[in-house]
Write a protein that holds these residues in place. Structure first.
Motif, PDB file in Angstrom:
ATOM      1  N   TYR A 185      -1.815  37.574  58.572  1.00 17.21           N
ATOM      2  CA  TYR A 185      -0.596  36.844  58.220  1.00 17.21           C
ATOM      3  C   TYR A 185       0.594  37.674  58.690  1.00 17.21           C
ATOM      4  CZ  TYR A 185      -3.451  33.773  55.353  1.00 17.21           C
ATOM      5  OH  TYR A 185      -4.386  32.863  54.917  1.00 17.21           O
ATOM      6  N   GLN A 186       1.460  37.054  59.484  1.00 19.02           N
ATOM      7  CA  GLN A 186       2.570  37.769  60.114  1.00 19.02           C
ATOM      8  C   GLN A 186       3.914  37.307  59.556  1.00 19.02           C
ATOM      9  OE1 GLN A 186       0.748  40.275  61.657  1.00 19.02           O
ATOM     10  NE2 GLN A 186       2.300  40.138  63.224  1.00 19.02           N
ATOM     11  N   PRO A 187       4.761  38.253  59.135  1.00 15.38           N
ATOM     12  CA  PRO A 187       6.112  37.898  58.697  1.00 15.38           C
ATOM     13  C   PRO A 187       7.058  37.793  59.894  1.00 15.38           C
ATOM     14  CG  PRO A 187       5.824  40.248  58.509  1.00 15.38           C
ATOM     15  CD  PRO A 187       4.499  39.686  58.995  1.00 15.38           C
ATOM     16  N   MET A 188       8.277  37.448  59.603  1.00 15.73           N
ATOM     17  CA  MET A 188       9.341  37.494  60.606  1.00 15.73           C
ATOM     18  C   MET A 188       9.417  38.924  61.151  1.00 15.73           C
ATOM     19  SD  MET A 188      13.386  37.405  59.658  1.00 15.73           S
ATOM     20  CE  MET A 188      13.629  35.661  59.735  1.00 15.73           C
ATOM     21  N   PRO A 189       9.657  39.093  62.448  1.00 14.25           N
ATOM     22  CA  PRO A 189       9.780  40.455  63.000  1.00 14.25           C
ATOM     23  C   PRO A 189      10.890  41.255  62.318  1.00 14.25           C
ATOM     24  CG  PRO A 189       9.601  38.835  64.766  1.00 14.25           C
ATOM     25  CD  PRO A 189       9.771  38.059  63.480  1.00 14.25           C
ATOM     26  N   SER A 190      10.620  42.524  62.052  1.00 18.00           N
ATOM     27  CA  SER A 190      11.579  43.387  61.350  1.00 18.00           C
ATOM     28  C   SER A 190      12.886  43.564  62.107  1.00 18.00           C
ATOM     29  CB  SER A 190      10.954  44.761  61.077  1.00 18.00           C
ATOM     30  OG  SER A 190       9.901  44.640  60.168  1.00 18.00           O
ATOM     31  N   ASP A 191      12.835  43.653  63.430  1.00 17.00           N
ATOM     32  CA  ASP A 191      14.075  43.819  64.189  1.00 17.00           C
ATOM     33  C   ASP A 191      14.967  42.592  64.060  1.00 17.00           C
ATOM     34  OD1 ASP A 191      12.242  42.312  65.747  1.00 17.00           O
ATOM     35  OD2 ASP A 191      13.129  43.007  67.624  1.00 17.00           O
ATOM     36  N   LEU A 192      14.374  41.416  63.993  1.00 15.33           N
ATOM     37  CA  LEU A 192      15.150  40.193  63.821  1.00 15.33           C
ATOM     38  C   LEU A 192      15.733  40.118  62.410  1.00 15.33           C
ATOM     39  CD1 LEU A 192      16.113  37.687  65.240  1.00 15.33           C
ATOM     40  CD2 LEU A 192      13.958  36.583  64.620  1.00 15.33           C
ATOM     41  N   ALA A 193      14.938  40.477  61.406  1.00 16.26           N
ATOM     42  CA  ALA A 193      15.433  40.497  60.026  1.00 16.26           C
ATOM     43  C   ALA A 193      16.628  41.446  59.907  1.00 16.26           C
ATOM     44  CB  ALA A 193      14.321  40.910  59.064  1.00 16.26           C
ATOM     45  N   ALA A 194      16.549  42.597  60.565  1.00 17.88           N
ATOM     46  CA  ALA A 194      17.647  43.571  60.525  1.00 17.88           C
ATOM     47  C   ALA A 194      18.911  42.989  61.161  1.00 17.88           C
ATOM     48  CB  ALA A 194      17.234  44.858  61.232  1.00 17.88           C
ATOM     49  N   ARG A 195      18.759  42.258  62.236  1.00 16.25           N
ATOM     50  CA  ARG A 195      19.933  41.635  62.886  1.00 16.25           C
ATOM     51  C   ARG A 195      20.600  40.634  61.951  1.00 16.25           C
ATOM     52  NH1 ARG A 195      17.384  39.498  68.091  1.00 16.25           N
ATOM     53  NH2 ARG A 195      18.837  37.830  67.655  1.00 16.25           N
ATOM     54  N   TYR A 196      19.783  39.826  61.280  1.00 18.85           N
ATOM     55  CA  TYR A 196      20.359  38.848  60.352  1.00 18.85           C
ATOM     56  C   TYR A 196      21.040  39.540  59.176  1.00 18.85           C
ATOM     57  CZ  TYR A 196      17.803  35.272  62.943  1.00 18.85           C
ATOM     58  OH  TYR A 196      17.329  34.442  63.921  1.00 18.85           O
ATOM     59  N   ARG A 197      20.472  40.648  58.710  1.00 15.76           N
ATOM     60  CA  ARG A 197      21.096  41.378  57.604  1.00 15.76           C
ATOM     61  C   ARG A 197      22.428  41.985  58.009  1.00 15.76           C
ATOM     62  NH1 ARG A 197      15.466  43.142  56.460  1.00 15.76           N
ATOM     63  NH2 ARG A 197      14.828  41.853  54.698  1.00 15.76           N
ATOM     64  N   ARG A 198      22.579  42.277  59.294  1.00 12.57           N
ATOM     65  CA  ARG A 198      23.868  42.760  59.811  1.00 12.57           C
ATOM     66  C   ARG A 198      24.826  41.592  60.023  1.00 12.57           C
ATOM     67  NH1 ARG A 198      20.374  46.030  63.189  1.00 12.57           N
ATOM     68  NH2 ARG A 198      20.758  44.574  64.905  1.00 12.57           N
ATOM     69  N   ARG A 199      24.376  40.404  59.639  1.00 13.06           N
ATOM     70  CA  ARG A 199      25.163  39.163  59.718  1.00 13.06           C
ATOM     71  C   ARG A 199      25.409  38.728  61.162  1.00 13.06           C
ATOM     72  NH1 ARG A 199      27.629  38.364  54.758  1.00 13.06           N
ATOM     73  NH2 ARG A 199      27.579  36.152  55.234  1.00 13.06           N
ATOM     74  N   GLU A 200      24.472  39.078  62.039  1.00  9.95           N
ATOM     75  CA  GLU A 200      24.517  38.574  63.413  1.00  9.95           C
ATOM     76  C   GLU A 200      24.122  37.096  63.395  1.00  9.95           C
ATOM     77  OE1 GLU A 200      22.501  41.091  66.244  1.00  9.95           O
ATOM     78  OE2 GLU A 200      23.338  42.897  65.326  1.00  9.95           O
ATOM     79  N   THR A 256      26.820  32.552  61.195  1.00  9.85           N
ATOM     80  CA  THR A 256      26.629  33.744  60.365  1.00  9.85           C
ATOM     81  C   THR A 256      25.750  33.377  59.176  1.00  9.85           C
ATOM     82  OG1 THR A 256      28.805  34.572  60.983  1.00  9.85           O
ATOM     83  CG2 THR A 256      27.816  35.508  58.997  1.00  9.85           C
ATOM     84  N   PRO A 257      24.680  34.129  58.906  1.00 10.39           N
ATOM     85  CA  PRO A 257      23.850  33.843  57.732  1.00 10.39           C
ATOM     86  C   PRO A 257      24.684  33.821  56.454  1.00 10.39           C
ATOM     87  CG  PRO A 257      22.738  35.405  59.158  1.00 10.39           C
ATOM     88  CD  PRO A 257      24.141  35.248  59.697  1.00 10.39           C
ATOM     89  N   GLU A 258      24.394  32.861  55.581  1.00 14.04           N
ATOM     90  CA  GLU A 258      25.123  32.705  54.323  1.00 14.04           C
ATOM     91  C   GLU A 258      24.540  33.631  53.260  1.00 14.04           C
ATOM     92  OE1 GLU A 258      24.872  28.647  53.061  1.00 14.04           O
ATOM     93  OE2 GLU A 258      25.703  27.886  54.945  1.00 14.04           O
ATOM     94  N   LEU A 259      25.406  34.294  52.523  1.00 12.76           N
ATOM     95  CA  LEU A 259      24.989  35.202  51.462  1.00 12.76           C
ATOM     96  C   LEU A 259      25.055  34.495  50.112  1.00 12.76           C
ATOM     97  CD1 LEU A 259      24.190  38.065  50.544  1.00 12.76           C
ATOM     98  CD2 LEU A 259      26.644  38.600  50.436  1.00 12.76           C
TER      99      LEU A 259
END
Length: 156
Positions: A5-20, A27-30
């Motif tokens: 079972y594979q999650p979302m890639p960590s590098d992509l999650a990090a980009r979204y957390r930086r609000r990219e 921009t991702p909603e908080l």
């Protein structure tokens, strides 16, 4: 058949957390979790009450093409560890009674005839059956009611 079972890639999650920007260029909603029904697609666990989370448009495909679905997902706003349970059914797949499983080819196109709503207790069996087909490279698990992407299943 052993599954992974594979999650979302960590590098992509990090980009979204930086609000990219997300898949729609927004921009991702908080928000703050009420503790119910907010599964994080990185750790594959529910987001606890009081924790910050992001809502964003996500496409689990490498490029745009007719079968590249995009939809809303939740992600912990703060760093969380990527799901590493491997062959174990992730915690987010125990919050509903059933899920949609659908097979995809290596070129990221749907393998017609593979989509079905499966009870949680049958996910491993159905995923193994699908991955025995040579044309199925991987499987998406989606919400049976809203079609939201949950995670990916591959051969281990």
């Amino acid at each position: 058949m052993p599954l992974r079972y594979q999650p979302m890639p960590s590098d992509l999650a990090a980009r979204y957390r930086r609000r990219e920007p997300d898949a729609y260029g927004l921009t991702p909603e908080l928000h703050v979790s009420d503790g119910h029904g907010m599964p994080c697609r990185h750790c594959l666990a529910n987001i606890a009450e009081g924790d910050g989370y992001l809502i964003l448009a996500y496409s689990p495909f490498p490029e745009l093409q007719p079968y590249a679905e995009t939809g809303p997902i939740f992600l912990h706003a703060d760093q969380c560890e990527a799901y590493i349970g491997g062959e174990a059914v992730p915690p987010i797949l125990t919050t509903s009674k059933d899920y949609l499983l659908r097979g995809y080819r290596a070129d990221d196109r749907i393998v017609y005839g593979t989509g079905a709503v499966i009870p949680v207790t049958g996910i491993d069996v159905r995923a193994s059956e699908l991955l025995e087909k040579p044309e199925v490279a991987y499987i998406h698990v989606r919400s049976a009611r809203n079609n939201c992407y949950q995670c990916r299943i591959e051969r281990a």
